[in-house]
Design an enzyme around this catalytic site. Structure first.
Site, PDB file in Angstrom:
ATOM      1  N   GLU A  94      -9.547  -3.167  15.419  1.00  0.00           N
ATOM      2  CA  GLU A  94      -9.006  -1.832  15.223  1.00  0.00           C
ATOM      3  C   GLU A  94     -10.148  -0.824  15.333  1.00  0.00           C
ATOM      4  O   GLU A  94     -10.575  -0.192  14.368  1.00  0.00           O
ATOM      5  CB  GLU A  94      -8.304  -1.740  13.866  1.00  0.00           C
ATOM      6  CG  GLU A  94      -7.355  -0.570  13.745  1.00  0.00           C
ATOM      7  CD  GLU A  94      -6.523  -0.599  12.480  1.00  0.00           C
ATOM      8  OE1 GLU A  94      -5.788   0.374  12.266  1.00  0.00           O
ATOM      9  OE2 GLU A  94      -6.606  -1.587  11.717  1.00  0.00           O
ATOM     10  N   LYS A 115       0.814  -1.213   0.000  1.00  0.00           N
ATOM     11  CA  LYS A 115       0.000   0.000   0.000  1.00  0.00           C
ATOM     12  C   LYS A 115       0.848   1.264   0.000  1.00  0.00           C
ATOM     13  O   LYS A 115       0.354   2.347  -0.306  1.00  0.00           O
ATOM     14  CB  LYS A 115      -0.896   0.052   1.242  1.00  0.00           C
ATOM     15  CG  LYS A 115      -2.018  -0.951   1.327  1.00  0.00           C
ATOM     16  CD  LYS A 115      -2.852  -0.655   2.580  1.00  0.00           C
ATOM     17  CE  LYS A 115      -4.037  -1.589   2.705  1.00  0.00           C
ATOM     18  NZ  LYS A 115      -3.635  -2.952   3.079  1.00  0.00           N
TER      19      LYS A 115
END
Length: 442
Positions: free
Chosen positions: A237, A87
């Site tokens: 998360e 990414k």
């Protein structure tokens, strides 16, 4: 070439004298440490390996070229156990529109669909590794987005990159997809085939509280057992205390009597559990042998973000409590210059410095340097990495800082990095090298 401050002797054997090393990172030595956890030592280096570790000031036989470090701190090259180099550096073409976690998910998905060709992924991965290497990283685990057509694009590229970087950075990769995708047999078959062909005996996913979570975990654990894989999860998360997939992972590990390594990253909501729930989950993690990695820079960026409102918590997991209970804990870089974290440079000295501030690691023991060195090396199954040991490669980071407050007060831009006893070129790659990839904004 930029080689840092040190002028090393140009000889196959030499000695570094009067250096301070975190005692927790010295293997097999009883040299005493000061109140800051630093041992003052000399290192003898021959043919790229550490030949001897001696107390500073020791009288040694035989003439040898010497560099006096004048009490400067020395670390082993460090270990980054949770990154996303597939990414990395897409921010210029795909910035997060609002800095939120949903914004990051949507933006990355659109960029991946539009832009992640083999050449795009290869170029950005290579740029990231050049940066990490220059900063002093010895080993790195990356997560690889593994959905649909991207499986066939990214995994062969990763295998090429890993071979190219062998001897400089030890690479590992774990597949990344949502837990619900584990319920699709065709998807799981494609991922397992890619890992077998191109990967590192690792399997994992992002876990969250879907109704079928336990079934998805059973599929993953059974696949790991059948193929001899270790497991690596993105976990909870979020700031929702009801997110307890960490406990479900521990239950699955115990249910399957899993004997491989398990690393769980983020675990943000764990820090918001009631004391009795925290104690129960910690006990299960310890029994299951699960390690936890916190990603303080990324989670400070994403968690508890609401427009026009000051954040009320730091987004990190309960690292002190986990460590006190005997759970292996570590910190890592996570994302760099992508929608999940707009900044970062894969510099573990920065991660340790900022992690110390965010997690208040100071005033709580002298061995937190293990969190970016010895402990992640062990979690990755790498021996003689993240430590300074007789017989190990002379892979070292040399600094002018003489204690922790000096180390953490400056970025240590003048550090020297040795690989097999030789200084490397620490010139960082220029972001302009990526400009040709940034034309297609999402």
């Amino acid at each position: 070439m930029t080689r840092g401050f040190a002028r090393l002797p140009d000889a196959p054997a030499f000695r570094l004298t009067d250096l301070r090393v975190p005692a927790c990172l010295i293997e097999g030595s009883d040299i005493p440490a000061d109140r800051r956890g630093l041992a003052r030592v000399n290192l003898a280096i021959a043919d790229g390996r550490i030949e001897a570790i001696e107390p500073a000031g020791a009288l040694t036989a035989g003439a040898m070229p010497t560099l006096d470090l004048d009490g400067g701190m020395v670390l082993p090259r460090l270990v980054d156990c949770h990154t996303h180099i597939d990414k990395g550096h897409i921010w210029p073409r795909s910035p997060n529109p609002d800095g939120t976690f949903p914004g990051a998910l949507a933006t990355v998905a659109a960029d991946r669909e539009a832009n992640w060709s083999a050449e795009d992924v290869r170029t950005r991965m290579g740029f990231s590794l050049r940066t990490a290497f220059a900063h002093g990283t010895a080993a790195l685990r990356t997560h690889i987005d593994s959905l649909g057509k991207q499986i066939g694009i990214s995994w062969p590229v990763y295998a090429e990159i890993r071979a190219e970087w062998a001897g400089r950075i030890a690479l590992q990769a774990s597949p990344l997809f949502g837990a619900d995708a584990a319920l699709d047999p065709a998807h799981m078959a494609a991922v397992i085939a890619a890992v077998k062909a191109h990967g590192d005996r690792l399997l994992g996913c992002v876990t969250y509280m879907i109704p079928e979570l336990d079934r998805a975990l059973d599929i993953l654990f059974q696949a790991a057992i059948e193929n001899g894989f270790d497991l690596d999860f993105h976990v909870d998360e979020t700031n929702d205390p009801a997110a307890r997939s960490l406990e479900h992972i521990a239950d699955a590990a115990l249910r399957h009597r899993f004997t491989g390594r398990i690393l769980c990253g983020h675990c943000c909501s764990f820090s918001l559990q009631a004391p009795e729930d925290e104690a129960r989950i910690v006990a299960k993690l310890r029994e299951a042998g699960i390690a936890v990695v916190s990603l303080p820079l990324c989670n400070m960026y994403l968690q508890d973000r609401q427009r026009g409102r000051t954040p009320r918590w730091r987004g990190v997991t309960a690292l002190h409590e986990l460590k006190a209970a005997g759970v292996p804990v570590m910190i890592a870089s996570d994302n760099t210059r992508d929608p999940f974290y707009a900044y970062g440079d894969l510099d573990l000295v920065e991660v340790l410095r900022e992690g110390t501030r965010i997690l208040q690691l100071d005033h709580s023991g002298p061995d937190w340097a293990c969190a970016v060195a010895r402990t992640p090396a062990e979690a990755m199954g790498l021996w003689n990495a993240g430590v300074i040991a007789v017989g190990a490669p002379a892979d070292l980071i040399l600094t002018r800082a003489r204690d922790w407050t000096e180390l953490f007060s400056r970025p240590q831009a003048d550090r020297s990095v040795l690989v097999a006893g030789k200084p490397i070129d620490r010139t960082l790659p220029d972001y302009r090298e990526l400009d040709h990839l940034m034309a297609n904004a999402t």
